[in-house]
Design a protein around this motif. Sequence first.
Motif, PDB file in Angstrom:
ATOM      1  N   UNK A   1       1.571   7.542  -6.255  1.00 25.93           N
ATOM      2  CA  UNK A   1       0.470   8.666  -6.525  1.00 25.93           C
ATOM      3  C   UNK A   1       0.790  10.346  -5.988  1.00 25.93           C
ATOM      4  N   UNK A   2       1.819  10.280  -4.884  1.00 26.88           N
ATOM      5  CA  UNK A   2       2.395  11.271  -4.539  1.00 26.88           C
ATOM      6  C   UNK A   2       3.541  12.009  -5.715  1.00 26.88           C
ATOM      7  N   UNK A   3       4.320  10.901  -6.292  1.00 23.97           N
ATOM      8  CA  UNK A   3       5.096  11.456  -7.584  1.00 23.97           C
ATOM      9  C   UNK A   3       4.495  11.719  -8.632  1.00 23.97           C
ATOM     10  N   UNK A   4       3.398  11.089  -8.836  1.00 21.50           N
ATOM     11  CA  UNK A   4       2.671  11.543  -9.950  1.00 21.50           C
ATOM     12  C   UNK A   4       1.924  12.971  -9.837  1.00 21.50           C
ATOM     13  N   UNK A   5       1.504  13.182  -8.837  1.00 20.78           N
ATOM     14  CA  UNK A   5       0.943  14.614  -8.559  1.00 20.78           C
ATOM     15  C   UNK A   5       1.960  15.389  -8.543  1.00 20.78           C
TER      16      UNK A   5
ATOM     17  N   UNK B   1       0.871  -1.210  -0.106  1.00 26.50           N
ATOM     18  CA  UNK B   1      -0.078  -0.136  -0.126  1.00 26.50           C
ATOM     19  C   UNK B   1       0.899   1.320  -0.153  1.00 26.50           C
ATOM     20  N   UNK B   2       1.997   1.121   0.634  1.00 23.23           N
ATOM     21  CA  UNK B   2       2.801   2.342   0.763  1.00 23.23           C
ATOM     22  C   UNK B   2       3.335   2.783  -0.447  1.00 23.23           C
ATOM     23  N   UNK B   3       3.677   1.854  -1.601  1.00 21.64           N
ATOM     24  CA  UNK B   3       4.246   1.994  -2.667  1.00 21.64           C
ATOM     25  C   UNK B   3       3.399   2.759  -3.753  1.00 21.64           C
TER      26      UNK B   3
ATOM     27  N   UNK C   1      11.068   8.428  -1.051  1.00 19.56           N
ATOM     28  CA  UNK C   1      11.591   6.980  -0.862  1.00 19.56           C
ATOM     29  C   UNK C   1      12.073   6.674   0.516  1.00 19.56           C
ATOM     30  N   UNK C   2      13.009   7.943   1.080  1.00 20.43           N
ATOM     31  CA  UNK C   2      13.595   7.499   2.329  1.00 20.43           C
ATOM     32  C   UNK C   2      12.630   7.733   3.360  1.00 20.43           C
ATOM     33  N   UNK C   3      11.800   8.701   3.583  1.00 13.55           N
ATOM     34  CA  UNK C   3      10.878   8.897   4.496  1.00 13.55           C
ATOM     35  C   UNK C   3       9.621   7.951   4.624  1.00 13.55           C
ATOM     36  N   UNK C   4       9.444   7.346   3.346  1.00 17.12           N
ATOM     37  CA  UNK C   4       8.182   6.332   3.284  1.00 17.12           C
ATOM     38  C   UNK C   4       8.716   5.048   3.680  1.00 17.12           C
ATOM     39  N   UNK C   5      10.082   4.779   3.958  1.00 18.69           N
ATOM     40  CA  UNK C   5      10.539   3.316   4.246  1.00 18.69           C
ATOM     41  C   UNK C   5      10.370   2.262   3.198  1.00 18.69           C
TER      42      UNK C   5
END
Length: 82
Positions: A8-12, A1-3, A46-50
């Motif tokens: 989605x955040x990268x897309x937006x 789910x995190x990926x 990538x770092x903060x979302x683990x």
Amino acid sequence: MTIVLVALAVFVLNIPFGYLRSKHKKFSFMWWLYIHIPVPFVVLLRIYSDIGFAFYTYPILIGAFFAGQLIGRLYFPIKCKK
């Protein structure tokens, strides 16, 4: 789910950069910057979302990156400066 959330955040995040990139002549300095400015933000996500830097994350996030750039360019078209 995190990926999925990170993708989605990268897309937006890349939609406005695709829009700004469409305003400039191809391969100009500003065109190049609008492609590369979001990269540090993607690395921080990538770092903060683990999710780390596992191989399977690259196709997903690169696809989201380029899809956001493409949507920004296609749905907000502006003619290039000459």
